[in-house]
Design an enzyme around this catalytic site. Structure first.
Site, mmCIF file in Angstrom:
data_model
loop_
_atom_site.group_PDB
_atom_site.id
_atom_site.type_symbol
_atom_site.label_atom_id
_atom_site.label_comp_id
_atom_site.label_asym_id
_atom_site.label_seq_id
_atom_site.Cartn_x
_atom_site.Cartn_y
_atom_site.Cartn_z
ATOM 1 N N SER A 103 32.478 49.030 32.580
ATOM 2 C CA SER A 103 33.199 48.378 33.671
ATOM 3 C C SER A 103 32.904 49.050 35.008
ATOM 4 O O SER A 103 32.981 50.269 35.133
ATOM 5 C CB SER A 103 34.703 48.422 33.414
ATOM 6 O OG SER A 103 35.047 47.605 32.332
ATOM 7 N N ASP B 47 39.243 42.206 41.219
ATOM 8 C CA ASP B 47 38.923 43.332 40.333
ATOM 9 C C ASP B 47 37.837 44.219 40.928
ATOM 10 O O ASP B 47 36.896 44.634 40.250
ATOM 11 C CB ASP B 47 38.494 42.840 38.944
ATOM 12 C CG ASP B 47 38.560 43.959 37.906
ATOM 13 O OD1 ASP B 47 39.287 44.944 38.140
ATOM 14 O OD2 ASP B 47 37.867 43.856 36.883
ATOM 15 N N HIS C 91 40.336 47.682 37.840
ATOM 16 C CA HIS C 91 41.035 48.125 36.620
ATOM 17 C C HIS C 91 40.557 49.494 36.143
ATOM 18 O O HIS C 91 41.228 50.123 35.321
ATOM 19 C CB HIS C 91 40.915 47.076 35.506
ATOM 20 C CG HIS C 91 39.577 46.999 34.840
ATOM 21 N ND1 HIS C 91 38.640 46.041 35.146
ATOM 22 C CD2 HIS C 91 39.013 47.755 33.866
ATOM 23 C CE1 HIS C 91 37.572 46.203 34.387
ATOM 24 N NE2 HIS C 91 37.771 47.240 33.599
#
Length: 374
Positions: free
Chosen positions: A216, A138, A108
């Site tokens: 992230s 992911d 993402h």
């Protein structure tokens, strides 16, 4: 006589007023004198750092150069001039995977981007090439070309043996504040998170190490400085840190990333059979079985060679049910999702033991997993 009296009275009043003024000014005079004589206070020696502080500092110094800052951009077309230019899209974190310049981050982080740049801890900045990605997990792999003194890859740990209460260390770039260290513990294991209706990530590590937007793709480390997870998401009503963060376990990362590097995509392990979650739910409700019905056996697959059977349809609309998968490697299978989760822990080429129900009998087969769609 009277004049002399008033002169004395005036002098007394004036003297009293002067004394009162001096009395009121005395604190300020004291401050002035103290200020003129002010000096820095002597420093009290601290002594040695605590052992856990030294360990944390050493861990950060040893691993920070392996963590990178990722900035992405998105191509936009000017409707008037038809010119194409890139606008900033977002930022995230990542880490060096190997000596060949591969960098791991979240899918993402780079999703929808047309360009990505990777900045090292020493300030060097490089254009990154997308090598491969798996939206289902992911995870994404980028590659940069660092001709001089490339950063060392992180040590790889394991996640299957993690215990709740172990220390965790997260390094990343929250809100663009680069190379930030936060600490915590493993708060829970085996968490599930739905990123969308069709993407569910399972077996996540939950940690209370502060993770915020920008973290992230960054590494979650254990106290030995080994990678144990990839920070991927937070649970927060406000969108900022609320004490609950999630990381993809390194056992999953270490299985998926080599495939992304080698093939550019995730090779989904398959038994060589076709199944359907919706059809399976309807069939279970009608026939009352517990397992996954095989709709069709793919030609040339290991399932066909082993003799597994799919459903048989007759002209009158009736059918004979195909084999029903009830267990894989001794683990019960009740739904298509459960079957996919078990297979996802394996790789193409692995051999699994499949138990099926057929006409009231239980049969066992050894099947080699192959790439879905391959």
């Amino acid at each position: 006589m009277q004049d002399r009296y008033f002169r004395r009275l005036f002098a007394t009043v004036a003297a009293a007023a002067l004394l009162m003024t001096l009395w009121q000014a005395l604190p300020f005079l004291e401050i002035l004198l103290v200020t003129q004589n002010a000096e820095p206070r002597p420093v009290t020696p601290r002594g040695d750092l605590a052992a856990d502080e030294r360990a944390t500092i050493e861990l950060f110094e040893r691993t920070k150069n392996s963590v990178v800052y990722i900035a992405t951009a998105k191509a936009v077309v000017d409707p008037w001039t038809r010119s194409i230019y890139n606008i900033p899209r977002g930022t995230g974190s990542g880490f060096v995977w190997d000596e060949r310049g591969h960098v791991v981050t979240n899918y993402h982080v780079i999703e929808g981007a047309s360009e990505a740049r990777v900045r090292l801890s020493d300030g060097r900045d490089y254009h990154a090439v997308l090598v491969g990605a798996s939206r289902r997990h992911d995870l994404a792999v980028l590659r940069i070309n660092v001709p001089f003194k490339p950063p060392a890859p992180l040590m790889i740990g394991s996640s299957h043996d993690l215990k709740v209460g172990q220390k965790t260390f997260a390094i990343g770039n929250p809100f663009g504040l680069d190379w930030t260290l936060t600490t915590g513990i493993v708060s829970a294991l085996g968490r599930t998170m739905a990123e969308s209706r069709d993407v569910v990530i399972r077996d996540l590590i939950q940690t209370d190490a502060a993770i915020n937007p920008g973290n992230s793709g960054g590494p979650l480390l254990d106290s030995a400085g080994r990678l144990i997870g990839v920070n991927t998401a937070i649970f927060s009503p406000s969108g900022a840190y609320a004490g609950i963060g999630f990381a993809i376990p390194v056992d999953t990362v270490n299985r998926i990333v080599p495939q992304l590097i080698a093939y550019g995509k995730y090779l989904e392990p398959s038994l060589g059979v076709e199944v359907d979650a919706r059809v399976n739910r309807l069939a279970r409700a009608r026939l009352g079985f517990d397992g996954v019905m095989i709709l069709r056996v793919l030609p040339g697959s290991s399932a066909q060679k082993a003799g597994l059977r799919g459903i048989v349809l007759y002209p009158d609309g009736s059918f004979d049910p195909g084999d029903i998968i009830v267990a894989i490697d001794g683990e019960p299978v009740r739904t298509v999702r459960e079957m996919e989760e078990i297979l996802d822990r394996h790789a193409v080429g692995d051999v699994v033991k499949v138990e099926v129900a057929r006409g009231g009998r239980l049969l066992k087969f050894d099947l080699m997993l192959e790439a879905a769609g391959g």
